[in-house]
Design a protein around this motif. Structure first.
Motif: not given
Lengths: 273, 283
Positions: B22, B18-19, B69, B25-26, B66
């Motif tokens: 993120a 998950d980290d 995105r 995606e950033a 997941r």
């Protein structure tokens, strides 16, 4: 001496980055170490101060009554130069209390006990300040087994365990470790006049030249002899490496299940970090 | 076409899907903001590298929500990213996804899983079986994952399959300190990427991660190499970075005219000799 020379700027960057990354990723900011007055712990103090900031480094000198007073003076010199937290904790009362029960103990038992006494103090202080214990054993010592298991060999992280003593000297010069600490003869300082090289029976420079070829380059015995190394010296060093291997491993576990720790239950220590 | 590429030299967290999603995606959004048309991430960017028994815990199926995105973001920027892929029959691959226009356009499964020195990939992962180039909006692309590139045949096959751009996703551990300017592993990689580009008249986009796992550093140094072997952009060594570089279509055209080795490459000779060697080996 060419094979052992290193790019000290790059090595410094890797080792400083290592301490910063591996300490902070477990959620703490501080490092704890024993500062003996010798070059290995001095270098680790320099690396830690650069990685974590001097205010986050806690150094302890833990002399016994037979320790050379010069050692404590050199430790203080390093601590003062770096501006790290520094404390002297005498281990004589604890060690003497124990050996009053076993007055016939030889120097080896006494030396090991002192090293383990210091270890318990470092781990106690690591809990007090919420920091990780930084190891100060170099690659030469680790390969030769010239250290006390669960004593000075115990740590959470060791920034210098993959660099030879000769490289410790080179990096220490580059990082500005005090000259007096670099120039003096390495000593475990367990009794007066003791030096590592006298006890080992050869110099660190010679051992490093051999170990680098034997371990890093995996040269055969014949190739080492062709390089000019004395066969007896090769055998002595090889025996030390093999004979001390148990010190570099975790305890052996009797396997009975399908997933035994470290055998088929395998995770990096940085699991989830 | 000319386009801007971003090489996201990130520091994934070991086993923290998950980290890392993120984080990726950033970086994708940053790439969009900076006008990149393509962003390349390191090998196993979504998971970290020394996974060992964590492999099944962090694996994603290509249909996993997941990844939705990232698929959405790929409408605005093409994305190459590394992860552990699980198939419906529960094999686990060290894979790279190429996402474009809202979909997964290509999956490359690492073929050469190193199991020597500090590596132990094939203990935990299944081996891919293909090197296939594919069409993208930037022309034909071939993907390699780290060790794949150390096998000449891999880059060669992709180039013969028409790739003019090679993406290499890497998690290369830094090792081999000596008197020289760089680490031994970094020096070797820099020779390899440059030589591969030069031999095959291909651009090479190399993205390597940074950070430490159990004391092992990853050295970064992501780079963009032109089809003449010249490095046109290079990331920091041992530090996070976001390398932006321009890929110039004209440079590819000129190099292919100037050094027409790929035009002259004789696939038939290679194929015939390989068949002979195979036969003489008793197959």
């Amino acid at each position: 001496m060419g094979v052992l020379n290193v790019n000290t700027a790059l090595l410094r960057k890797i080792l400083v980055g290592f301490v910063r990354d591996e300490v902070t990723k477990v959620g703490v900011t501080k490092g704890v170490l024993g500062l003996s007055g010798g070059i290995d712990s001095a270098l680790v103090a320099f690396i830690a101060a650069e990685a974590l900031g001097p205010e986050n480094v806690y150094a302890y000198t833990m002399p016994y009554r037979t320790s050379n007073p010069e050692s404590e003076a050199h430790a203080k010199l390093v601590a003062d130069q770096l501006g790290i937290n520094y404390q002297v904790i005498e281990i004589t009362p604890m060690v003497d209390a124990y050996f009053n029960l076993f007055p016939d103990a030889n120097n080896m038992r006494r030396g090991n006990k002192m090293a383990r006494e210091r270890m318990t103090i470092l781990y106690d202080h690591s809990a007090e300040v919420r920091g990780l214990v930084l190891g100060t054993s170099n690659k030469t010592e680790l390969l030769l087994g010239y250290g006390t298991l669960h004593g000075d060999m115990a740590s959470a992280l060791n920034p210098i365990g993959d660099i030879y003593k000769s490289q410790v000297w080179e990096l220490s010069e580059a990082m500005g470790v005090p000259r007096a600490v670099i120039d003096k003869k390495p000593s475990a300082d367990l009794w007066a006049g003791q030096t590592d090289e006298q006890e080992l029976g050869f110099t660190y420079r010679d051992a490093d030249e051999l170990l680098y070829r034997m371990v890093d380059q995996r040269m055969s015995r014949d190739e080492l002899i062709a390089e000019g190394f004395d066969p007896h010296f090769i055998d002595v060093v090889h025996t030390k490496v093999q004979g001390s291997h148990f010190k570099r491993r975790l305890p052996v576990i009797a396997k009975v299940s399908h997933r035994t720790i470290d055998r088929d239950f395998r995770y990096s220590r940085d699991w989830g970090k | 076409m000319d386009f801007l590429v971003a090489l996201a030299q990130i520091k994934p967290k070991l086993g923290c899907l998950d980290d890392n999603l993120a984080l990726v995606e950033a970086a994708v959004e940053k790439g969009i903001d900076q006008g990149a048309a393509l962003i390349v991430f390191p090998e196993l960017a979504l998971t970290g590298y020394f996974l060992k028994d964590l492999v099944p815990d962090v694996a994603l199926h290509v249909e996993d929500p997941r990844l939705t995105r990232l698929k959405e973001l790929s409408r605005r920027i093409s994305i190459a990213v590394g992860l552990v892929e699980v198939t419906s029959d529960y094999r686990f691959f060290n894979s790279a996804l190429y996402l474009e226009n809202g979909e997964i356009r290509h999956v490359h499964r690492k073929v050469y899983l190193p199991t020597y020195g500090l590596f132990d990939e094939q203990r935990y992962l299944a081996r891919g079986e293909h090197f296939r180039a594919f069409d993208s909006r930037f022309g034909r692309i071939g993907i390699l994952i780290c060790e794949d590139m150390w096998h000449l045949s891999a880059s060669y096959l992709l180039a013969m399959d028409g790739a003019t751009t090679l993406l290499c996703l890497s998690s290369s551990p830094g090792r081999g300190i000596n008197e020289g300017e760089g680490l031994g592993s970094a020096n070797a990689w820099q020779k390899l990427t440059s030589t591969t580009a030069m031999f095959l008249n291909c651009r090479v986009l190399y993205c390597n991660r940074v950070g430490y796992e159990d004391g092992i550093n990853f050295w970064g140094g992501s780079e963009l190499i032109g089809p003449n072997g010249e490095v046109t952009a290079r990331g920091a060594i041992l530090e996070e970075d976001f390398v932006m570089g321009r890929v110039d279509e004209g440079a590819l055209r000129r190099e292919r005219i100037f050094s027409p080795m790929m035009r002259d490459e004789n696939l038939h000779v290679t194929f015939r000799e390989l068949k002979r060697i195979d036969r003489e080996r008793g197959n």
